[in-house]
Design a protein around this motif. Structure first.
Motif, short mmCIF file in Angstrom:
data_model
loop_
_atom_site.label_atom_id
_atom_site.label_comp_id
_atom_site.label_asym_id
_atom_site.label_seq_id
_atom_site.Cartn_x
_atom_site.Cartn_y
_atom_site.Cartn_z
N GLY A 1 0.81 -1.21 0.00
CA GLY A 1 0.00 0.00 0.00
C GLY A 1 0.84 1.26 0.00
O GLY A 1 0.47 2.27 -0.61
N ALA A 2 1.99 1.21 0.68
CA ALA A 2 2.88 2.38 0.73
C ALA A 2 3.76 2.48 -0.51
O ALA A 2 4.10 3.58 -0.96
N ALA B 1 -2.39 5.91 -4.75
CA ALA B 1 -3.25 6.95 -5.32
C ALA B 1 -4.71 6.67 -5.01
O ALA B 1 -5.48 7.57 -4.66
N VAL B 2 -5.12 5.42 -5.13
CA VAL B 2 -6.51 5.06 -4.85
C VAL B 2 -6.84 5.31 -3.39
O VAL B 2 -7.87 5.91 -3.05
N LEU B 3 -5.97 4.86 -2.49
CA LEU B 3 -6.24 5.00 -1.07
C LEU B 3 -6.20 6.46 -0.63
O LEU B 3 -7.01 6.90 0.19
N THR B 4 -5.26 7.24 -1.17
CA THR B 4 -5.19 8.65 -0.84
C THR B 4 -6.45 9.38 -1.28
O THR B 4 -7.04 10.16 -0.53
N ALA B 5 -6.89 9.10 -2.49
CA ALA B 5 -8.11 9.72 -3.00
C ALA B 5 -9.32 9.27 -2.20
O ALA B 5 -10.24 10.05 -1.92
N LEU C 1 -4.88 0.04 5.87
CA LEU C 1 -4.47 0.62 4.60
C LEU C 1 -5.23 1.92 4.34
O LEU C 1 -4.66 2.90 3.83
N LEU C 2 -6.51 1.93 4.67
CA LEU C 2 -7.33 3.12 4.44
C LEU C 2 -7.08 4.21 5.48
O LEU C 2 -7.05 5.39 5.14
#
Length: 211
Positions: free
Chosen positions: A110-111, A118-122, A180-181
């Motif tokens: 994830g990092a 990008a998906v998790l940040t968004a 992760l989220l």
């Protein structure tokens, strides 16, 4: 003695091989765009230009933009699960540490992986439409990862009740996706805590402190 490996089967017809190549090229460009700017801003027109493929060809391959998203997540899920399976099998003689290593692998991905990042940040900003492909059932990551962990536990902990193995697998995947989220402040301690929780469910010793 060096032997020539037997062929798995006849080669793909040129037309089929070309379609497979074109499909991978579109997914590669979708991956790059989603990693760079988030799935929300990925447009079929941009994919067509970057992959040098016509828009009608893309629609024929994937159906629609959502089809591209599903295909991309399936591909990345397969790659992730292969890596996770390899990590678990590397430590298969030490269940607790295998689970800890598996969680650490997922968090590292994830990092490290710009697409996942990008998906998790968004998603934390509430904007990215690709997130449902990653987390909702029956879509790939949640269900596939849980099935993988449950099947692995059936091999390495056959004496544990099946419902306990299923519960442990579900807990490991849910907690890992949660971190992760929404990463914990002490993220380095997460793999150990998740592994201890799963081991408690299974009724086996947790990972040794300091290992």
């Amino acid at each position: 003695m060096n032997a020539t490996p037997a062929a798995d089967g006849p080669p793909e017809p040129p037309r089929v091989a070309w379609r497979s190549h074109m499909r991978e090229r579109v997914l590669d460009e979708a991956w790059a765009l989603a990693a760079g700017q988030g799935w929300d801003k990925v447009r079929v027109a941009d994919l067509a230009e970057r992959a040098e493929v016509s828009r009608p060809s893309i629609y024929k391959l994937f159906g629609d933009r959502a089809g591209i998203g599903h295909a991309l997540v399936r591909r990345e899920t397969d790659r992730f699960l292969l890596g996770l399976a390899a990590v678990l099998d590397t430590h298969r003689n030490d269940l607790a540490n295998a689970l800890r290593a598996g969680v650490a692998h997922a968090l590292d991905e994830g990092a490290r992986n710009p697409f996942v990042g990008a998906v998790l940040t968004a998603a934390r900003g509430g904007t990215d439409a690709l997130l449902p492909f990653l987390t909702s059932r029956p879509d790939p990551v949640f269900s596939s990862a849980r099935a993988l962990v449950a099947a692995w536990l059936a091999e390495v902990a056959p004496d544990a009740a099946e419902e306990r193995r299923d519960e442990a697998a579900d807990t490991v995947v849910r907690l890992t996706l949660s971190h992760l989220l929404l990463p914990a402040a002490d993220i380095d301690g997460v793999p150990d805590r998740v592994a201890r929780t799963a081991c408690a469910i299974l009724g086996v010793p947790g990972p040794a402190v300091g290992t």
